[in-house]
Design an enzyme around this catalytic site. Structure first.
Site, PDB file in Angstrom:
ATOM      1  CB  SER A  94      -3.976   4.696  -1.917  1.00 29.74           C
ATOM      2  OG  SER A  94      -2.647   4.466  -1.551  1.00 29.74           O
TER       3      SER A  94
HETATM    4  N1  SAH Z   1       1.445   4.712  -3.985  1.00 34.68           N
HETATM    5  C1  SAH Z   1       1.106   3.358  -4.358  1.00 34.68           C
HETATM    6  C2  SAH Z   1       0.562   2.529  -3.217  1.00 34.68           C
HETATM    7  C3  SAH Z   1       1.539   2.377  -2.120  1.00 34.68           C
HETATM    8  S1  SAH Z   1       1.442   0.884  -1.183  1.00 34.68           S
HETATM    9  C4  SAH Z   1       0.165   3.314  -5.545  1.00 34.68           C
HETATM   10  O1  SAH Z   1      -0.237   4.376  -6.043  1.00 34.68           O
HETATM   11  O2  SAH Z   1      -0.145   2.219  -5.994  1.00 34.68           O
HETATM   12  C5  SAH Z   1       2.938   1.154  -0.287  1.00 34.68           C
HETATM   13  C6  SAH Z   1       4.177   0.784  -1.026  1.00 34.68           C
HETATM   14  O3  SAH Z   1       5.281   1.241  -0.268  1.00 34.68           O
HETATM   15  C7  SAH Z   1       4.363  -0.729  -1.170  1.00 34.68           C
HETATM   16  O4  SAH Z   1       4.512  -1.064  -2.508  1.00 34.68           O
HETATM   17  C8  SAH Z   1       5.613  -1.005  -0.355  1.00 34.68           C
HETATM   18  O5  SAH Z   1       6.410  -2.056  -0.873  1.00 34.68           O
HETATM   19  C9  SAH Z   1       6.337   0.327  -0.425  1.00 34.68           C
HETATM   20  N2  SAH Z   1       7.328   0.580   0.633  1.00 34.68           N
HETATM   21  C10 SAH Z   1       7.233   0.296   1.956  1.00 34.68           C
HETATM   22  N3  SAH Z   1       8.345   0.698   2.608  1.00 34.68           N
HETATM   23  C11 SAH Z   1       9.160   1.271   1.673  1.00 34.68           C
HETATM   24  C12 SAH Z   1      10.454   1.858   1.716  1.00 34.68           C
HETATM   25  N4  SAH Z   1      11.142   1.962   2.858  1.00 34.68           N
HETATM   26  N5  SAH Z   1      10.988   2.328   0.566  1.00 34.68           N
HETATM   27  C13 SAH Z   1      10.317   2.223  -0.605  1.00 34.68           C
HETATM   28  N6  SAH Z   1       9.080   1.666  -0.718  1.00 34.68           N
HETATM   29  C14 SAH Z   1       8.508   1.198   0.400  1.00 34.68           C
END
Ligand code: SAH
Length: 216
Positions: free
Chosen positions: A63
């Site tokens: 992000s």
């Molecule tokens: N917080 C992260 C960025 C998040 S991007 C950082 O600091 O880099 C969103 C992430 O959520 C992705 O890696 C995606 O694979 C994950 N995601 C999406 N749905 C999810 C779920 N149901 N459970 C766990 N992770 C999930």
């Protein structure tokens, strides 16, 4: 020279966060302490301190720093808090949270991302972060209760199973809206009277998806 060695880059980074309205000193310090260049792809290291989201493996994104700081500020963390993050991605947000809370559990549906995040966090000595592979939205994960919950992938609605994870006076922050459009960052707080919900900001996150990711 790597971005971290360029004092002006990091100074600009802090200035941008302040100018955009981040005022919690502990949050600003946590943002200063966590080296974002460790969490981005090697080709993007010189862009690590720009205020933009960047691609990471598995088609996901790390992000934008302002959004990381803002969501962290909105959680109103206390040092004794137990925090759940859904969507580990690179592990950057989890590292920031771990500077401000007692324990962080972060859940990621891609094993590749979870493993890489685990390694980075271990190298940085973030030993209060527990990275788990799983569907963070599933009610079946035996995770217990949390003072704070942060979802870093877009939800169409906030599932009841997630609200059930909140302890008394708990706060949850999540982007809510269409999977590939503009979402609203929503803060939900448990109160004696029930729930208090506030819409904060327009954001764009990759969608939250059910189940473990199938990787090749
Ligand atoms: N917080 C992260 C960025 C998040 S991007 C950082 O600091 O880099 C969103 C992430 O959520 C992705 O890696 C995606 O694979 C994950 N995601 C999406 N749905 C999810 C779920 N149901 N459970 C766990 N992770 C999930």
């Amino acid at each position: 020279m790597p971005a971290a060695d360029q004092p002006s880059e990091k100074m600009k980074f802090q200035l941008t966060l302040r100018q955009r309205g981040i005022s919690d000193q502990a949050v600003l310090r946590a943002m200063e302490d966590v080296p974002r260049e460790v969490f981005v792809m090697s080709d993007d290291r010189d862009r690590a301190y720009r205020d933009t989201a960047l691609p990471i493996d598995c088609g996901q994104t790390i992000s934008q720093p302002f959004v990381v700081a803002y969501m962290t500020e909105q959680l109103q963390l206390k040092p004794q808090h137990r925090v759940l993050e859904i969507g580990t991605g690179s592990g950057y947000q989890a590292a920031v949270l771990s500077r401000l809370a007692r324990d962080v559990v972060t859940v990621e549906r891609f094993r590749t991302l979870a493993d890489a995040a685990k390694q980075r966090l271990a190298k940085l000595g973030c030993d209060r972060v527990d990275v788990q592979v799983g569907d963070g939205l599933s009610a079946d994960l035996p995770l217990g209760q949390f003072d704070r919950v942060m979802v870093t992938a877009a939800l169409e609605t906030i599932p009841a199973a997630l609200i059930d994870r909140l302890a008394r006076d708990g706060v949850l922050v999540a982007p809510v809206g269409p999977p590939h459009g503009i979402q609203t960052l929503r803060r939900l707080r448990l109160t004696a009277a029930g729930q208090e919900v506030k819409d904060l900001l327009d954001v764009r996150f990759v969608p939250a998806l059910a189940g473990l990711a199938r990787e090749t």
